[in-house]
Design a protein around this motif. Structure first.
Motif, short mmCIF file in Angstrom:
data_model
loop_
_atom_site.label_atom_id
_atom_site.label_comp_id
_atom_site.label_asym_id
_atom_site.label_seq_id
_atom_site.Cartn_x
_atom_site.Cartn_y
_atom_site.Cartn_z
N GLN A 198 0.72 -1.28 0.08
CA GLN A 198 0.10 0.00 0.10
C GLN A 198 0.99 1.05 0.05
O GLN A 198 1.88 1.33 0.80
CB GLN A 198 -0.94 -0.06 1.15
N LYS A 199 0.72 2.20 -0.72
CA LYS A 199 1.38 3.41 -1.11
C LYS A 199 1.18 4.28 0.34
O LYS A 199 0.06 4.18 0.99
CB LYS A 199 1.03 4.07 -2.25
N GLU A 200 2.09 4.81 0.66
CA GLU A 200 1.90 5.81 2.02
C GLU A 200 0.89 6.72 1.78
O GLU A 200 0.21 7.49 2.44
CB GLU A 200 3.33 6.56 2.28
N VAL A 201 1.32 7.40 0.45
CA VAL A 201 0.21 8.55 0.16
C VAL A 201 -0.49 8.44 -1.44
O VAL A 201 0.35 7.83 -2.34
CB VAL A 201 0.93 9.99 0.21
N GLU A 202 -1.76 8.45 -1.50
CA GLU A 202 -2.51 8.27 -2.84
C GLU A 202 -3.04 9.72 -3.10
O GLU A 202 -3.55 10.44 -2.28
CB GLU A 202 -3.61 7.33 -2.62
N THR A 233 -5.01 11.11 0.21
CA THR A 233 -5.39 10.18 1.23
C THR A 233 -4.03 9.44 1.78
O THR A 233 -3.05 9.58 1.00
CB THR A 233 -6.28 8.98 0.95
N TYR A 234 -3.83 9.36 2.99
CA TYR A 234 -2.66 8.59 3.45
C TYR A 234 -2.95 7.58 4.34
O TYR A 234 -3.97 7.27 4.77
CB TYR A 234 -1.76 9.74 4.18
N SER A 235 -1.90 6.69 4.41
CA SER A 235 -2.29 5.14 5.13
C SER A 235 -1.90 5.26 6.44
O SER A 235 -2.46 4.38 7.33
CB SER A 235 -1.63 4.10 4.37
N ASN A 236 -1.04 5.90 7.01
CA ASN A 236 -0.37 5.57 8.42
C ASN A 236 -0.74 6.90 9.22
O ASN A 236 -0.46 7.86 9.10
CB ASN A 236 1.07 5.63 8.21
N SER A 237 -1.68 6.52 10.03
CA SER A 237 -2.12 7.55 11.07
C SER A 237 -1.04 8.11 12.11
O SER A 237 -1.26 9.18 12.42
CB SER A 237 -3.05 6.92 12.10
#
Lengths: 112, 113
Positions: free
Chosen positions: A1-5, A24-28
């Motif tokens: 999964q990319k860090e940021v889309e 959107t980003y994946s890591n809170s």
């Protein structure tokens, strides 16, 4: 999964329109959120940054972060032909060697 | 201040050739980075450095090498050029962990044929 889309675009709008650019980003755990602007055949340059949920305004530009949804946006009011460029969102964690993670960029054209 | 300068601006390489992309900054920044930018793919980090003598791999380091002997210079070496390395290469620098801004050079457009 990319860090940021990032929404890829391209976007073409008439002069004076309101523009919305989104990522959107994946890591809170990501702490800082930036928008870079890149004119054709140039290097990116920092437009705005923020680190908290909510809005940050700078002239015609507003950066918005929603940490609960992991969603970041850049709004451009009264868009001008000089705003025609590629806009890249970027996120960073200070703990990871100061690495920045960039979105793929959204190409914007403002038509006079 | 010149900021971040990169040479050359353009280069065409044949497969298997080697070259060094030069990057210099005059802002006394500790952190320096090399990215490649392919159409529709955004910026991908190749290598970065947090200070003279210290380098580390980024997301796409294969086929590249770097060194950081001084604060100012951060050259990127391609040893055996491949068509997959055709890209625009950007060098960037930043002051440190307190800075949210990376300063980018004008880029080097490299074509490998």
């Amino acid at each position: 999964q990319k860090e940021v889309e990032q929404d890829p675009g391209p976007l073409s709008v008439p002069e004076g329109a309101i523009v919305s650019l989104n990522c959107t980003y994946s890591n809170s755990a990501f702490q800082y959120f930036m928008w870079y602007r890149q004119y054709s055949r140039k290097g990116p340059e920092l437009l705005m940054y923020t680190y908290s949920s909510g809005n940050k305004e700078d002239g015609r530009f507003t950066a918005q972060v929603d940490k609960s949804s992991k969603y970041i946006s850049l709004f451009i009011r009264d868009s001008q032909p000089s705003d025609s460029a590629t806009y890249l969102c970027a996120i960073r964690l200070i703990d990871t060697g100061n690495q920045f993670y960039f979105g793929t960029g959204t190409s914007l054209t403002v038509i006079p | 201040n010149a900021g971040v300068t990169q040479t050359p601006k353009f280069r065409i390489l044949k497969i298997g050739q080697s070259m060094t992309l030069q990057c210099t900054q005059d802002m006394n920044h500790n952190y320096m980075y090399w990215y490649r930018q392919d159409p529709g793919m955004g910026l991908k980090l190749i290598y970065y450095s947090v200070g003279a003598g210290i380098t580390d791999k980024g997301e796409v380091p294969n086929g590249y090498n770097v060194s950081r002997s001084t604060t100012e210079d951060f050259p990127l070496r391609l040893e055996l050029a491949a068509p997959s390395q055709t890209s625009v290469y950007f060098c960037a620098s930043s002051y440190g962990t307190a800075s949210h801004e990376q300063y980018f050079g004008p880029g080097t457009r490299l074509t490998v044929t």
